[in-house]
Design an enzyme around this catalytic site. Sequence first.
Site, PDB file in Angstrom:
ATOM      1  N   ASP A  38       2.015 146.973 108.121  1.00 53.05           N
ATOM      2  CA  ASP A  38       1.397 145.899 107.358  1.00 53.05           C
ATOM      3  C   ASP A  38       0.709 144.912 108.294  1.00 53.05           C
ATOM      4  O   ASP A  38       1.080 144.797 109.470  1.00 53.05           O
ATOM      5  CB  ASP A  38       2.451 145.161 106.532  1.00 53.05           C
ATOM      6  CG  ASP A  38       3.052 146.044 105.448  1.00 53.05           C
ATOM      7  OD1 ASP A  38       2.320 146.906 104.922  1.00 53.05           O
ATOM      8  OD2 ASP A  38       4.247 145.873 105.130  1.00 53.05           O
ATOM      9  N   TYR A  65      13.039 149.100 113.906  1.00 52.69           N
ATOM     10  CA  TYR A  65      12.418 147.798 113.677  1.00 52.69           C
ATOM     11  C   TYR A  65      13.373 146.661 114.016  1.00 52.69           C
ATOM     12  O   TYR A  65      14.589 146.824 114.000  1.00 52.69           O
ATOM     13  CB  TYR A  65      12.036 147.644 112.191  1.00 52.69           C
ATOM     14  CG  TYR A  65      11.055 148.642 111.661  1.00 52.69           C
ATOM     15  CD1 TYR A  65       9.694 148.374 111.643  1.00 52.69           C
ATOM     16  CD2 TYR A  65      11.490 149.862 111.138  1.00 52.69           C
ATOM     17  CE1 TYR A  65       8.786 149.293 111.127  1.00 52.69           C
ATOM     18  CE2 TYR A  65      10.581 150.791 110.632  1.00 52.69           C
ATOM     19  CZ  TYR A  65       9.236 150.498 110.629  1.00 52.69           C
ATOM     20  OH  TYR A  65       8.352 151.410 110.123  1.00 52.69           O
ATOM     21  N   ASP A  79       6.913 139.953 101.223  1.00 53.35           N
ATOM     22  CA  ASP A  79       6.852 139.313 102.533  1.00 53.35           C
ATOM     23  C   ASP A  79       6.036 138.031 102.387  1.00 53.35           C
ATOM     24  O   ASP A  79       5.568 137.691 101.293  1.00 53.35           O
ATOM     25  CB  ASP A  79       6.266 140.252 103.603  1.00 53.35           C
ATOM     26  CG  ASP A  79       4.818 140.656 103.335  1.00 53.35           C
ATOM     27  OD1 ASP A  79       4.166 140.039 102.468  1.00 53.35           O
ATOM     28  OD2 ASP A  79       4.337 141.589 104.005  1.00 53.35           O
ATOM     29  N   ARG A 174      10.369 145.858 103.816  1.00 59.21           N
ATOM     30  CA  ARG A 174      10.170 144.819 102.788  1.00 59.21           C
ATOM     31  C   ARG A 174      11.047 145.078 101.569  1.00 59.21           C
ATOM     32  O   ARG A 174      11.574 144.141 100.953  1.00 59.21           O
ATOM     33  CB  ARG A 174       8.705 144.775 102.350  1.00 59.21           C
ATOM     34  CG  ARG A 174       7.757 144.144 103.351  1.00 59.21           C
ATOM     35  CD  ARG A 174       6.342 144.081 102.793  1.00 59.21           C
ATOM     36  NE  ARG A 174       5.702 145.396 102.759  1.00 59.21           N
ATOM     37  CZ  ARG A 174       4.879 145.795 101.808  1.00 59.21           C
ATOM     38  NH1 ARG A 174       4.613 144.999 100.774  1.00 59.21           N
ATOM     39  NH2 ARG A 174       4.309 146.978 101.851  1.00 59.21           N
TER      40      ARG A 174
END
Length: 308
Positions: A38, A65, A79, A174
């Site tokens: 993203d 991550y 987000d 997310r």
Amino acid sequence: MDGFLNLNKPVGFTSHDCVAKLRRLLNTRRIGHAGTLDPLATGVLPIAVGRATRLLQFLRSDKAYRAIIRFGINTTTDDLEGEILNQQPVPHLNLADVKTTLQQFQGTIQQVPPIYSAIQVDGKRLYDLARSGKTADVPARTVDVSDIKIVNWQPGEFPELEIAIACGGGTYIRAIARDLGTALQTFGTLTNLIRTQSSGFDLENSLTLNQLEEQLQPQTFQPILPDEVLGHLEAIALPPPLAQRWSQGQRIAPYDLPETFTTSRAPLRIHTETGAFLGIGQLTDPPTGTVLTARIVFLDSAEAYRQE
């Protein structure tokens, strides 16, 4: 220039933006990426250049991550890029409850992707439908989360949790932020995301766009060779006559292969006896019997021996 680049994607860039920028820098249109990030996310974005674009499908699918989740808030995109839908302080939320609830997000889980995502429903991207005000029935998907570790906890009216996640392809962080908030009877949204590992590439060895430009000016940049990122695939080394036949698309019978040939039907790295990477092959079972066939010829044997 045929190989891979371990790009550290900057904030604000889409993955497509990165590809467009690299096409100008590297002066080639044959560039692709593995694993969309993203715009607000940063970190590892595997890039393939030239003939290596045909090898993207054979990269490992595992990813890792570092993420920060803020509780008490939810948005249209799950987000901070989206519009805030709800904002409710939750100063009573404590780390003990979060730690217990977080356990249900580890392992093989069902996950509904965010409404703003690149997944297609009835041939249309979800984010296109969402931007046009349309709704869609987004089916849940099975994803694998192999590990979640708590890195930091910041209490307050809108507490924040920092976690490290190792997961398989197709996992939306997310969605984990959103669903963790729901499980804690509040809201959750992702405020920061860094991909630290993807498909065999890690953040420590990644290059920013500026660093890449600095290497291109004195012509010191070297793409990562396919063998360095395809080491998870079993390899077969072919002597010169077989290497030539294989690279010309001919099928190789098992009795012609080295005695150590595999019986696996998974994709295989094909090399010359001296170690040059020729491409990806696979054992198949046509009516005439098992044979080694070519799936991707990256380098024909004549070119390989000339380079040596």
